[in-house]
Scaffold this active site. Structure first.
Site, PDB file in Angstrom:
ATOM      1  N   ALA A  65       0.855  -1.190   0.000  1.00 18.61           N
ATOM      2  CA  ALA A  65       0.000   0.000   0.000  1.00 18.61           C
ATOM      3  C   ALA A  65       0.889   1.237   0.000  1.00 18.61           C
ATOM      4  O   ALA A  65       2.021   1.207   0.506  1.00 18.61           O
ATOM      5  CB  ALA A  65      -0.887   0.016   1.232  1.00 18.61           C
ATOM      6  N   GLY A 108       0.706  -5.329   0.588  1.00 17.62           N
ATOM      7  CA  GLY A 108      -0.392  -5.442  -0.369  1.00 17.62           C
ATOM      8  C   GLY A 108       0.055  -5.983  -1.707  1.00 17.62           C
ATOM      9  O   GLY A 108      -0.739  -6.576  -2.435  1.00 17.62           O
ATOM     10  N   GLU A 111      -0.034  -9.620  -1.189  1.00 23.04           N
ATOM     11  CA  GLU A 111      -1.457  -9.997  -1.095  1.00 23.04           C
ATOM     12  C   GLU A 111      -2.128  -9.981  -2.470  1.00 23.04           C
ATOM     13  O   GLU A 111      -2.928 -10.851  -2.800  1.00 23.04           O
ATOM     14  CB  GLU A 111      -2.174  -9.039  -0.146  1.00 23.04           C
ATOM     15  CG  GLU A 111      -1.717  -9.209   1.303  1.00 23.04           C
ATOM     16  CD  GLU A 111      -2.169  -8.099   2.211  1.00 23.04           C
ATOM     17  OE1 GLU A 111      -1.951  -6.912   1.884  1.00 23.04           O
ATOM     18  OE2 GLU A 111      -2.740  -8.404   3.264  1.00 23.04           O
ATOM     19  N   GLU A 131       4.158  -5.473   7.179  1.00 31.83           N
ATOM     20  CA  GLU A 131       3.271  -4.475   7.794  1.00 31.83           C
ATOM     21  C   GLU A 131       3.566  -4.247   9.270  1.00 31.83           C
ATOM     22  O   GLU A 131       3.380  -3.141   9.786  1.00 31.83           O
ATOM     23  CB  GLU A 131       1.814  -4.899   7.628  1.00 31.83           C
ATOM     24  CG  GLU A 131       1.275  -4.815   6.210  1.00 31.83           C
ATOM     25  CD  GLU A 131       1.523  -6.069   5.393  1.00 31.83           C
ATOM     26  OE1 GLU A 131       2.391  -6.884   5.767  1.00 31.83           O
ATOM     27  OE2 GLU A 131       0.855  -6.233   4.360  1.00 31.83           O
TER      28      GLU A 131
HETATM   29  C1  LIG Z   1      -3.288   3.733   0.435  1.00 36.34           C
HETATM   30  C2  LIG Z   1      -4.575   4.355   0.935  1.00 36.34           C
HETATM   31  C3  LIG Z   1      -5.773   3.949   0.132  1.00 36.34           C
HETATM   32  C4  LIG Z   1      -5.737   2.466  -0.176  1.00 36.34           C
HETATM   33  C5  LIG Z   1      -6.759   2.060  -1.199  1.00 36.34           C
HETATM   34  C6  LIG Z   1      -6.505   0.665  -1.710  1.00 36.34           C
HETATM   35  C7  LIG Z   1      -5.023   0.342  -1.796  1.00 36.34           C
HETATM   36  C8  LIG Z   1      -4.775  -1.080  -2.219  1.00 36.34           C
HETATM   37  C9  LIG Z   1      -4.656  -1.980  -1.034  1.00 36.34           C
HETATM   38  C10 LIG Z   1      -3.234  -2.101  -0.533  1.00 36.34           C
HETATM   39  C11 LIG Z   1      -3.088  -3.189   0.549  1.00 36.34           C
HETATM   40  C12 LIG Z   1      -3.222  -2.653   1.922  1.00 36.34           C
HETATM   41  C13 LIG Z   1      -3.007  -3.724   2.985  1.00 36.34           C
HETATM   42  C14 LIG Z   1      -1.535  -4.068   3.169  1.00 36.34           C
HETATM   43  O1  LIG Z   1      -1.476  -5.233   3.961  1.00 36.34           O
HETATM   44  C15 LIG Z   1      -0.801  -2.927   3.881  1.00 36.34           C
HETATM   45  C16 LIG Z   1       0.527  -2.617   3.261  1.00 36.34           C
HETATM   46  O2  LIG Z   1       0.856  -3.005   2.160  1.00 36.34           O
HETATM   47  S1  LIG Z   1       1.569  -1.605   4.200  1.00 36.34           S
HETATM   48  C17 LIG Z   1       3.029  -1.401   3.155  1.00 36.34           C
HETATM   49  C18 LIG Z   1       3.890  -2.643   3.106  1.00 36.34           C
HETATM   50  N1  LIG Z   1       5.092  -2.408   2.318  1.00 36.34           N
HETATM   51  C19 LIG Z   1       6.267  -2.015   2.865  1.00 36.34           C
HETATM   52  O3  LIG Z   1       6.381  -1.831   4.054  1.00 36.34           O
HETATM   53  C20 LIG Z   1       7.432  -1.808   1.913  1.00 36.34           C
HETATM   54  C21 LIG Z   1       7.917  -0.370   1.983  1.00 36.34           C
HETATM   55  N2  LIG Z   1       9.061  -0.138   1.101  1.00 36.34           N
HETATM   56  C22 LIG Z   1      10.322  -0.562   1.449  1.00 36.34           C
HETATM   57  O4  LIG Z   1      10.554  -1.199   2.446  1.00 36.34           O
HETATM   58  C23 LIG Z   1      11.429  -0.211   0.465  1.00 36.34           C
HETATM   59  O5  LIG Z   1      10.956   0.832  -0.395  1.00 36.34           O
HETATM   60  C24 LIG Z   1      11.886  -1.397  -0.395  1.00 36.34           C
HETATM   61  C25 LIG Z   1      10.688  -2.026  -1.084  1.00 36.34           C
HETATM   62  C26 LIG Z   1      12.606  -2.425   0.476  1.00 36.34           C
HETATM   63  C27 LIG Z   1      12.839  -0.877  -1.483  1.00 36.34           C
HETATM   64  O6  LIG Z   1      13.881  -0.135  -0.859  1.00 36.34           O
HETATM   65  P1  LIG Z   1      14.860   0.712  -1.786  1.00 36.34           P
HETATM   66  O7  LIG Z   1      15.358  -0.122  -2.911  1.00 36.34           O
HETATM   67  O8  LIG Z   1      15.827   1.372  -0.876  1.00 36.34           O
HETATM   68  O9  LIG Z   1      13.916   1.839  -2.442  1.00 36.34           O
HETATM   69  P2  LIG Z   1      13.257   3.091  -1.680  1.00 36.34           P
HETATM   70  O10 LIG Z   1      12.828   2.710  -0.321  1.00 36.34           O
HETATM   71  O11 LIG Z   1      14.138   4.271  -1.844  1.00 36.34           O
HETATM   72  O12 LIG Z   1      11.913   3.304  -2.540  1.00 36.34           O
HETATM   73  C28 LIG Z   1      11.956   3.933  -3.829  1.00 36.34           C
HETATM   74  C29 LIG Z   1      10.830   4.950  -3.834  1.00 36.34           C
HETATM   75  O13 LIG Z   1       9.562   4.228  -3.696  1.00 36.34           O
HETATM   76  C30 LIG Z   1       8.889   4.710  -2.549  1.00 36.34           C
HETATM   77  N3  LIG Z   1       8.142   3.604  -1.913  1.00 36.34           N
HETATM   78  C31 LIG Z   1       8.578   2.339  -1.745  1.00 36.34           C
HETATM   79  N4  LIG Z   1       7.625   1.596  -1.125  1.00 36.34           N
HETATM   80  C32 LIG Z   1       6.564   2.448  -0.922  1.00 36.34           C
HETATM   81  C33 LIG Z   1       5.272   2.275  -0.329  1.00 36.34           C
HETATM   82  N5  LIG Z   1       4.842   1.097   0.110  1.00 36.34           N
HETATM   83  N6  LIG Z   1       4.452   3.369  -0.260  1.00 36.34           N
HETATM   84  C34 LIG Z   1       4.863   4.554  -0.757  1.00 36.34           C
HETATM   85  N7  LIG Z   1       6.074   4.795  -1.352  1.00 36.34           N
HETATM   86  C35 LIG Z   1       6.900   3.715  -1.414  1.00 36.34           C
HETATM   87  C36 LIG Z   1       9.965   5.268  -1.642  1.00 36.34           C
HETATM   88  O14 LIG Z   1       9.413   6.175  -0.732  1.00 36.34           O
HETATM   89  C37 LIG Z   1      10.876   5.914  -2.654  1.00 36.34           C
HETATM   90  O15 LIG Z   1      10.289   7.096  -3.118  1.00 36.34           O
HETATM   91  P3  LIG Z   1      10.930   8.511  -2.723  1.00 36.34           P
HETATM   92  O16 LIG Z   1      10.804   8.589  -1.223  1.00 36.34           O
HETATM   93  O17 LIG Z   1      12.367   8.447  -3.151  1.00 36.34           O
HETATM   94  O18 LIG Z   1      10.108   9.528  -3.423  1.00 36.34           O
END
Ligand SMILES: CCCCCCCCCCCCC[C@H](O)CC(=O)SCCNC(=O)CCNC(=O)[C@H](O)C(C)(C)COP(=O)(O)OP(=O)(O)OC[C@H]1O[C@@H](n2cnc3c(N)ncnc32)[C@H](O)[C@@H]1OP(=O)(O)O
Length: 257
Positions: A65, A108, A111, A131
Site C-alpha cells: 500500500a 499489499g 497480497e 506491515e
Molecule cells: C493507500 C490508501 C488507500 C488504499 C486504497 C486501496 C489500496 C490497495 C490496497 C493495498 C493493501 C493494503 C493492505 C496491506 O497489507 C498494507 C501494506 O501493504 S503496508 C506497506 C507494506 N510495504 C512495505 O512496508 C514496503 C515499503 N518499502 C520498502 O521497504 C522499500 O521501499 C523497499 C521495497 C525495500 C525498497 O527499498 P529501496 O530499494 O531502498 O527503495 P526506496 O525505499 O528508496 O523506494 C523507492 C521509492 O519508492 C517509494 N516507496 C517504496 N515503497 C513504498 C510504499 N509502500 N508506499 C509509498 N512509497 C513507497 C519510496 O518512498 C521511494 O520514493 P521517494 O521517497 O524516493 O520519493
C-alpha cells in the site's frame, strides 16, 4: 480506455496488465486499484480473452500500500469507507489471472499476487508481509491467503518478523508455482497464459471455481461441488469437441460453448 497507473495490452487471447507507478515501486493506492478493476472488467467482458497476466516492473511487482497516502488515515474514515473492499473484486474474477512477479511483492503487493491464481516468479523476486514494521498487520487477505498457501509456521514467522523471502524459499513453501530467470519471466508468463487461453474458457472458469472452492468448504462438500461441475461440463460443446478431437487424433478447437 487509457489509464494513468496501469498499462493494458491485448496479446491475441491474453490480456496483459502492467502496474505502472515506477516512482513509488508500484505502491498501491485507490487509483491503481480502481484502474486495475476497470481493466479487469474489460478483459472479463471480452469473449476473446482466455487468460490474464498481471505484472509490474523489473524492480517491483508492488511494494505494498502507498504508505504516504495511508499514514494519516483514521479509523472512522477507513471503517466507513470499508477500506480495501475494492480489492475483493480482484480476487473474485472468473478468468484465470497469472501474477508475474519480478522484484518486490511486499505487503499489499504480496497480497495482490496471492489473489491471482498462481504466481510465476523471476529469480530476483522477494516476497514479504512487513506491515508489522509499520505498526499494522496485513489488511488485504495476507494473514488468510498466505497461511492457506504455506501453512501456519511460515505465515506466522513472515507476518510477525516482516522478513522478506526470496524466490527459492517462496517456491519451496508454496507461494510460487515456478521460478524463471527474471529477463525471461514476462515471455514465460505470456506463453503460459496463451496455453491456458487455448483451452475452453468456460471449462477453465470451472477449474478455477472448483480449485478455489477447496478454501471455502469441507472435503466432502468440495468433492460434491467438483462432481456436479464435472457433470455440467458434459452440457458444453467443448467437452464434445475435446473428446472427439482425441479420438480422431487431431487438435481440439474449442468454441467456448
Ligand atoms: C493507500 C490508501 C488507500 C488504499 C486504497 C486501496 C489500496 C490497495 C490496497 C493495498 C493493501 C493494503 C493492505 C496491506 O497489507 C498494507 C501494506 O501493504 S503496508 C506497506 C507494506 N510495504 C512495505 O512496508 C514496503 C515499503 N518499502 C520498502 O521497504 C522499500 O521501499 C523497499 C521495497 C525495500 C525498497 O527499498 P529501496 O530499494 O531502498 O527503495 P526506496 O525505499 O528508496 O523506494 C523507492 C521509492 O519508492 C517509494 N516507496 C517504496 N515503497 C513504498 C510504499 N509502500 N508506499 C509509498 N512509497 C513507497 C519510496 O518512498 C521511494 O520514493 P521517494 O521517497 O524516493 O520519493
Amino acid at each position: 480506455m487509457s489509464y494513468e497507473t496501469i498499462l493494458l495490452e491485448i496479446k491475441d487471447r491474453v490480456g496483459l496488465i502492467t502496474l505502472n507507478r515506477p516512482q513509488a515501486l508500484n505502491a498501491l493506492n485507490a487509483q491503481i486499484v480502481s484502474e486495475l478493476n476497470q481493466a479487469l472488467d474489460s478483459l472479463e467482458a471480452d469473449l476473446k480473452i482466455g487468460c490474464i497476466v498481471l505484472t509490474g516492473s523489473k524492480k517491483a511487482f508492488a511494494a505494498g500500500a502507498d504508505i504516504k497516502e495511508m499514514a494519516e488515515l483514521t479509523y472512522p474514515q477507513i471503517y466507513l469507507d470499508d477500506l480495501f473492499s475494492d480489492s475483493d473484486r480482484v480476487a473474485n474474477r472468473r478468468k484465470p489471472i497469472i501474477a508475474a512477479v519480478n522484484g518486490f511483492a511486499l505487503g499489499g503487493g504480496c497480497e495482490l499476487a496471492l489473489m491471482c491464481d498462481f504466481i510465476l516468479a523471476g529469480d530476483n523476486a522477494k516476497f514479504g508481509q512487513p506491515e508489522i514494521n509499520l505498526g499494522v498487520l496485513p489488511g488485504m487477505g495476507g494473514t488468510q491467503r498466505l497461511t492457506r498457501a504455506v501453512g501456519k509456521a511460515k505465515a506466522m514467522e513472515m507476518c510477525l518478523t516482516g522478513r522478506f523471502i526470496d524466490a527459492v524459499e517462496a517456491e519451496r513453501c508454496g507461494i510460487v508455482a515456478r521460478i524463471v530467470p527474471a529477463d525471461e519471466l514476462l515471455d514465460d508468463a505470456l506463453k503460459t497464459a496463451a496455453l491456458i487461453a487455448s483451452k475452453s474458457v468456460p471449462i477453465s472458469m470451472m477449474v478455477k471455481e472448483s480449485v478455489n472452492r477447496a478454501f471455502e468448504v469441507s472435503l466432502s462438500e468440495g468433492v460434491r461441488f467438483e462432481r456436479r461441475v464435472f457433470h455440467a461440463a458434459f452440457a458444453t460443446q467443448d467437452q464434445k469437441e475435446g473428446m472427439a478431437a482425441f479420438v480422431a487424433k487431431r487438435a481440439a478447437e474449442f468454441q467456448n460453448k
